[in-house]
Design a protein around this motif. Structure first.
Motif: not given
Length: 190
Positions: A108-129
């Motif tokens: 909800x937060x990292x992928x769909x951005x349901x908390x709009x103020x939190x932006x996330x760009x994963x650098x971790x290989x697991x999270x990118x997968x």
């Protein structure tokens, strides 16, 4: 020698049992969530899951009822486990809750951005997968044809080393979805 289980050993065994229940429940929830996602949300429960794939722009979605159901499951396990002195049951409830926190944080937060103020760009290989797998899943906006039903785990085929294949799969799915939408519009269904 009459009693081999001392209070210290009993406490350690109880701790291990509770820890095992906690960890097992947290891990099992990925499989429960995947099964539910594939065999309920994308079948009989599509009426609630539809707005998740076809964003309406509303802060709340019918799809959120699934999260409320699983939060209720966690609550019931914790409540009755504590109320009746069944620590492993309560521990399992906390494991379900931990999974829910992970699901909410990633999905909800990292992928769909349901908390709009939190932006996330994963650098971790697991999270990118996981992100790639979820992108492939959400490329499908219809009930059928979706792939990758996991939430906090994804097969290695979605790793960044396979990005060209993932991008090609995304393009193919999107083209198929556009064709399906066009066919439905021509038939007067959408």
């Amino acid at each position: 020698m009459d009693n081999l289980i001392t209070p210290t050993v009993a406490t350690a065994l109880q701790f291990l049992l509770n820890a095992a229940a906690f960890i097992a429940a947290a891990i099992a929830m990925e499989f429960v969530a995947m099964f539910t996602h594939k065999h309920i949300m994308h079948k009989y429960g599509w009426c609630l899951h539809y707005d998740h794939h076809n964003t309406s722009g509303h802060r709340l979605q019918k799809n959120d009822l699934y999260a409320i159901f699983f939060a209720g499951l966690s609550f019931v396990l914790i409540f009755f486990g504590l109320r009746n002195g069944w620590a492993p049951m309560a521990s399992a409830g906390f494991g379900v809750g931990l999974y829910g926190i992970g699901y909410f944080t990633f999905h909800d937060i990292m992928y769909h951005g349901r908390i709009r103020r939190l932006k996330f760009k994963p650098k971790n290989r697991y999270l990118r997968r996981i992100l790639n797998a979820h992108r492939v899943h959400h490329a499908t906006v219809t009930q059928k044809g979706a792939l990758s039903f996991h939430f906090l785990w994804a097969p290695k085929k979605y790793s960044s080393e396979n990005q060209p294949e993932v991008d090609a799969q995304l393009k193919e799915i999107r083209e198929m979805q556009m064709m399906l939408k066009k066919q439905r519009a021509e038939k007067g269904h959408g």
